[in-house]
Motif scaffolding. Structure first.
Motif, mmCIF file in Angstrom:
data_model
loop_
_atom_site.group_PDB
_atom_site.id
_atom_site.type_symbol
_atom_site.label_atom_id
_atom_site.label_comp_id
_atom_site.label_asym_id
_atom_site.label_seq_id
_atom_site.Cartn_x
_atom_site.Cartn_y
_atom_site.Cartn_z
ATOM 1 N N GLY A 134 0.699 -1.127 0.031
ATOM 2 C CA GLY A 134 0.023 0.122 0.006
ATOM 3 C C GLY A 134 0.742 1.217 0.029
ATOM 4 O O GLY A 134 0.639 2.281 -0.801
ATOM 5 N N THR A 153 2.105 3.405 -3.894
ATOM 6 C CA THR A 153 1.430 4.722 -4.069
ATOM 7 C C THR A 153 2.442 5.704 -4.240
ATOM 8 O O THR A 153 2.155 6.565 -5.423
ATOM 9 C CB THR A 153 0.621 5.284 -2.720
ATOM 10 O OG1 THR A 153 -0.070 4.099 -2.460
ATOM 11 C CG2 THR A 153 -0.433 6.378 -3.031
ATOM 12 N N SER A 182 -5.971 4.701 -3.406
ATOM 13 C CA SER A 182 -5.173 3.658 -2.957
ATOM 14 C C SER A 182 -5.346 3.355 -1.766
ATOM 15 O O SER A 182 -5.489 2.162 -1.157
ATOM 16 C CB SER A 182 -3.638 3.835 -3.487
ATOM 17 O OG SER A 182 -2.951 2.822 -3.106
ATOM 18 N N THR A 213 -6.591 -0.242 0.057
ATOM 19 C CA THR A 213 -5.984 -0.844 1.060
ATOM 20 C C THR A 213 -6.743 -1.266 2.354
ATOM 21 O O THR A 213 -6.701 -2.399 2.687
ATOM 22 C CB THR A 213 -4.589 -0.192 1.118
ATOM 23 O OG1 THR A 213 -4.136 0.342 -0.089
ATOM 24 C CG2 THR A 213 -3.665 -0.996 1.924
#
Lengths: 83, 149, 108
Positions: B71, B75, B115, B119
């Motif tokens: 995660g 990103t 994102s 996640t």
């Protein structure tokens, strides 16, 4: 080996690997999710070959709709594959 | 008719970026303007971060740590790589170039927003499904045995 | 010069996607595979921008990469949401045990 041919090679190798993984998985839900990867890479292949609208439709259908439909059907049938 | 209105508006928008174009043109010796160089630096830093995320995804012993690595890592690397390519393509400072950078910023903003959400959704699904984290003593059974050897 | 660098960046992105594919192949729980799918999804959007710069027509590919990030987000959310639902539907009967449960030896 121009840049794009190199990308072509990578994408095709990844697609074969994703397809084989998707077939060998026992858990049907993750198999349908890995199938999502396959359609991601297929769409990347179309984009790399220059056909952008086809890639766009493939992305919309493959990642957006068919992966979700597969996941939805997995929840109405048994989740473990019998074979 | 509406086209020339837009043109007049853009024309009216008297602040054009001509002087930036000349400035960047002066500095391009081997076709490498200052903008391209710092765009490339940004992309390579983004690749380094993605390397960290990939290694984290590969080596971490349990689901939560892998989720953490994935995660966070991808990103930031997406952000850096996209902005780097925005800079690389901005070399002629035309109006189209700026529109492109705005769209790239839209992508970056979108990835920054979605994102973490996805996640978090995955984390919650995993947690409720009973995936237990690896604590110091316990060797969690859902990771392969080679972690201990 | 920048074109060579773009090819290098694209190739590096592909190589760095290998651990994610490894995690998809091997990941013990199905959630690890979901994480890897999520990573690959975002990276595909970045790769689209790389291909766009290679083609030189980035303005067409940028909208495409934006839509792509959207689709990836929707797909992974839908799957995460569905994974949640299996546990919360009470009417799923636990699977019938094939081997009869061995009678525990009575403590003498």
């Amino acid at each position: 080996m121009t840049g794009l041919a190199l990308f072509n090679l990578f994408i095709l190798v990844f697609m074969v690997v994703a397809a084989v993984i998707s077939l060998r998985l026992k858990d049907l839900l993750t198999a349908s999710v890995v199938f999502g990867i396959y359609s991601f890479l297929m769409c990347l292949l179309w984009a790399e070959m220059g056909a952008v609208d086809v890639a766009f439709t493939e992305a919309a259908v493959g990642a957006g709709v068919s992966a979700v439909f597969l996941v939805a059907t997995v929840f109405n049938v048994k989740r473990k594959s019998s074979d | 008719m509406s086209m020339d209105v837009a043109d007049s508006f853009v024309g009216g928008f008297s602040f054009d970026f001509g002087f930036l174009a000349e400035a960047s043109a002066k500095t391009t010796h081997a076709g490498l303007s200052a903008l391209d160089v710092c765009g490339m630096v940004m992309v390579s830093v983004g690749l380094v971060f993605f390397l960290g995320a990939a290694v984290g995804l590969y080596r971490f012993p349990d689901f939560y740590t892998r989720m953490h690595a994935a995660g966070k890592g991808d990103t930031l690397s997406s952000l850096l790589i996209l902005l780097g390519f925005g800079l690389i393509t901005l070399d002629d400072f035309s109006m189209v170039g700026w529109l492109l950078v705005v769209k790239l910023l839209a992508i970056v903003l979108f990835i920054m927003l979605t994102s973490p959400t996805s996640t978090h959704a995955l984390m919650r699904a995993g947690y409720e499904d009973g995936v237990e984290p690896v604590t110091k003593g316990s060797s969690s059974k859902n990771t392969k045995k080679e972690v201990e050897s | 010069m920048t074109e060579g660098f773009t090819v290098f960046a694209g190739a590096a992105l592909f190589v760095l996607m290998l651990p994610a594919l490894y995690r998809v192949a091997v990941g013990p729980t199905s959630f690890d595979r979901l994480v890897a799918v999520n990573v690959i999804g975002t990276k595909t959007a970045v790769l689209l921008v790389v291909i766009g710069t290679l083609f030189g027509r980035l303005d067409m590919f940028v909208d495409f990469a934006l839509a792509y990030a959207l689709l990836n987000f929707v797909a992974s959310l839908a799957v995460a949401r569905y994974l949640n639902r299996t546990r919360s539907t009470p009417e799923r009967k636990p699977a019938k045990r094939r081997t009869p449960r061995k009678k525990k030896a009575k403590a003498s």
